[in-house]
Design a protein around this motif. Structure first.
Motif, PDB file in Angstrom:
ATOM      1  N   PHE A 177     -14.366   0.822   0.975  1.00 19.36           N
ATOM      2  CA  PHE A 177     -13.922   0.206   2.226  1.00 19.36           C
ATOM      3  C   PHE A 177     -12.571  -0.469   2.039  1.00 19.36           C
ATOM      4  O   PHE A 177     -11.707  -0.404   2.918  1.00 19.36           O
ATOM      5  N   ARG A 178     -12.360  -1.106   0.881  1.00 16.01           N
ATOM      6  CA  ARG A 178     -11.064  -1.717   0.597  1.00 16.01           C
ATOM      7  C   ARG A 178      -9.967  -0.654   0.529  1.00 16.01           C
ATOM      8  O   ARG A 178      -8.843  -0.870   1.007  1.00 16.01           O
TER       9      ARG A 178
ATOM     10  N   GLU B 150     -21.511  -1.050   8.840  1.00 16.16           N
ATOM     11  CA  GLU B 150     -20.111  -0.891   8.435  1.00 16.16           C
ATOM     12  C   GLU B 150     -19.788   0.571   8.141  1.00 16.16           C
ATOM     13  O   GLU B 150     -18.739   1.079   8.559  1.00 16.16           O
TER      14      GLU B 150
ATOM     15  N   ASN C 198       0.805  -1.216   0.000  1.00 17.05           N
ATOM     16  CA  ASN C 198       0.000   0.000   0.000  1.00 17.05           C
ATOM     17  C   ASN C 198       0.842   1.272   0.000  1.00 17.05           C
ATOM     18  O   ASN C 198       0.382   2.347   0.399  1.00 17.05           O
TER      19      ASN C 198
ATOM     20  N   CYS D  57     -17.317   3.139  10.319  1.00 14.41           N
ATOM     21  CA  CYS D  57     -16.225   3.927   9.726  1.00 14.41           C
ATOM     22  C   CYS D  57     -16.340   5.400  10.087  1.00 14.41           C
ATOM     23  O   CYS D  57     -15.330   6.071  10.320  1.00 14.41           O
TER      24      CYS D  57
ATOM     25  N   ALA E  34      -5.029   2.496   5.670  1.00 12.71           N
ATOM     26  CA  ALA E  34      -4.742   2.277   7.096  1.00 12.71           C
ATOM     27  C   ALA E  34      -3.541   1.344   7.275  1.00 12.71           C
ATOM     28  O   ALA E  34      -2.658   1.590   8.104  1.00 12.71           O
ATOM     29  N   ARG E  35      -3.484   0.270   6.475  1.00 14.14           N
ATOM     30  CA  ARG E  35      -2.359  -0.666   6.583  1.00 14.14           C
ATOM     31  C   ARG E  35      -1.048  -0.021   6.138  1.00 14.14           C
ATOM     32  O   ARG E  35       0.014  -0.262   6.739  1.00 14.14           O
TER      33      ARG E  35
ATOM     34  N   LEU F  98     -11.187  -1.551  12.116  1.00 19.68           N
ATOM     35  CA  LEU F  98     -11.746  -1.728  10.782  1.00 19.68           C
ATOM     36  C   LEU F  98     -11.999  -3.199  10.454  1.00 19.68           C
ATOM     37  O   LEU F  98     -12.909  -3.522   9.683  1.00 19.68           O
ATOM     38  N   GLY F  99     -11.209  -4.079  11.050  1.00 25.19           N
ATOM     39  CA  GLY F  99     -11.293  -5.495  10.695  1.00 25.19           C
ATOM     40  C   GLY F  99     -12.022  -6.362  11.682  1.00 25.19           C
ATOM     41  O   GLY F  99     -11.974  -7.595  11.582  1.00 25.19           O
TER      42      GLY F  99
ATOM     43  N   VAL G 154      -6.580  -0.178  12.441  1.00 25.21           N
ATOM     44  CA  VAL G 154      -6.641  -1.368  11.579  1.00 25.21           C
ATOM     45  C   VAL G 154      -7.469  -2.459  12.248  1.00 25.21           C
ATOM     46  O   VAL G 154      -8.287  -3.134  11.601  1.00 25.21           O
TER      47      VAL G 154
ATOM     48  N   CYS H 225      -9.159   0.492   4.151  1.00 23.83           N
ATOM     49  CA  CYS H 225      -8.337  -0.503   4.864  1.00 23.83           C
ATOM     50  C   CYS H 225      -6.904  -0.516   4.332  1.00 23.83           C
ATOM     51  O   CYS H 225      -5.948  -0.654   5.111  1.00 23.83           O
TER      52      CYS H 225
END
Length: 360
Positions: A143-144, A285, A98, A289, A150-151, A314-315, A311, A147
């Motif tokens: 959303f992908r 969801e 990322n 967020c 964030a990663r 979110l997961g 993270v 995430c």
């Protein structure tokens, strides 16, 4: 005139001598200028992707067919060859799915260029804030993207060799590959820390209005939590499809942060969601967020969660704490809004002209 030519020849020889024999120290490919010129069709206007304070960016194609993006650093940069090489080596060590990948560099004469992987879908802002293209980003894709960002930020803050604070996280600095995977780019304003150091201060504030944490914009104090604040802004923009800077609602004079906070307190957070999200999203969801974004935007840096917690939030379905009032909860008059919207939304506070990782 002859004296000027002589001086240029002498300077070129000095540059060549200085550059000679150092390529093997770069730890990544060093491209010849001729290769770059051929790939970009001699920096043709048709290949120009954009322009920043650092200089222009061009699309190119190597002989083997690989597409590249070439960031040509401004000739006004005062950075020397050795400093440039040291910083390039540092950027090259940042390898994460990322983060935009640095493929190499070119140093010839006065030319200093960075060669990156090419991102065919350009930047996130070109989708979010375009009424037509925004429809391509349904909630699943958004959303992908959230995430992935964030990663990438977690890697910079915690998992890379050095702790790195980006200091200019925004929609235009998130690029999208052909599968719409996000990659954080542009480390021109980043600060690196070693050991357990997590914060610093500066008398020269750099970054972009609308994304800066209060303690950084006002007092020059930056930390991993100032990046978390910027992530919170970006999260609101991805959910709403609205720019934080220049936001205006006829019902009130709050900015986007204030508008989100108002809706949250009234129990109507989903009113923030963009119509372009489509019909297939999960209400819980999106609400979660928005909740996370408000946690990231809290006034006190100590109240904001680290990216490792973000993270995890979110997961999973872990219970989230209630957010406190956000920072920069501004109210502005219509006249002030007219003034702010006349400015370019990506105006940076600084005058940095090259992309570097600035060691403290």
């Amino acid at each position: 005139m002859s004296t000027t030519i002589t001086e240029r020849i002498k300077e070129k020889k000095e540059n060549d001598i200085r550059n000679e024999g150092q390529d093997e120290d770069m730890e990544l490919p060093v491209f010849q200028l001729a290769t770059i010129l051929h790939a970009t069709d001699n920096f043709s206007l048709s290949n120009k992707l954009g322009q920043g304070g650092f200089g222009p960016v061009y699309k190119g194609k190597l002989v083997d067919g690989q597409e590249i993006a070439v960031k040509r650093l401004s000739s006004s940069s005062r950075q020397g060859v050795n400093e440039f090489k040291n910083e390039v080596k540092l950027i090259a060590k940042l390898q994460h799915r990322n983060l935009v990948r640095l493929l190499g560099c070119c140093i010839e004469g006065e030319e200093k260029m960075l060669v990156y992987e090419y991102m065919p879908n350009r930047s996130l802002d070109s989708f979010l804030f375009d009424q037509t293209r925004a429809k391509e980003l349904d909630w699943t894709k958004r959303f992908r993207i959230i995430c992935g960002i964030a990663r990438g930020l977690l890697y910079l803050h915690q998992d890379s060799r050095l702790r790195i604070i980006h200091r200019d996280l925004k929609a235009s600095n998130v690029l999208l590959d052909k599968e719409m995977n996000p990659k954080i780019s542009d480390f021109g304003m980043a600060k690196t820390f070693g050991g357990e150091q997590t914060e610093g201060s500066t008398s020269r504030v750099v970054g972009t209005y609308g994304y800066m944490a209060p303690e950084y914009a006002i007092d020059g104090l930056f930390s991993i939590k100032s990046d978390v604040f910027s992530f919170g802004i970006l999260l609101l923009e991805i959910i709403s499809g609205i720019k934080n800077r220049g936001f205006f609602q006829p019902e009130h004079s709050l900015n986007l942060i204030g508008h989100a906070w108002k809706l949250w307190k009234e129990g109507n957070p989903l009113e923030l969601a963009a119509e372009s999200l489509g019909e297939g999203f999960t209400l819980s969801e999106v609400t979660r967020c928005i909740h996370i974004s408000l946690l990231c935007l809290q006034q006190n840096p100590e109240d904001r969660p680290p990216m490792s917690s973000v993270v995890m939030m979110l997961g999973s379905e872990i219970k989230l704490p209630q957010p406190k009032q956000p920072g920069f909860l501004l109210e502005r008059t219509a006249l002030e809004m007219d003034s702010s919207t006349s400015k370019h939304d990506s105006t940076s506070v600084n005058e940095i002209t090259h992309s570097i990782l600035e060691a403290r």
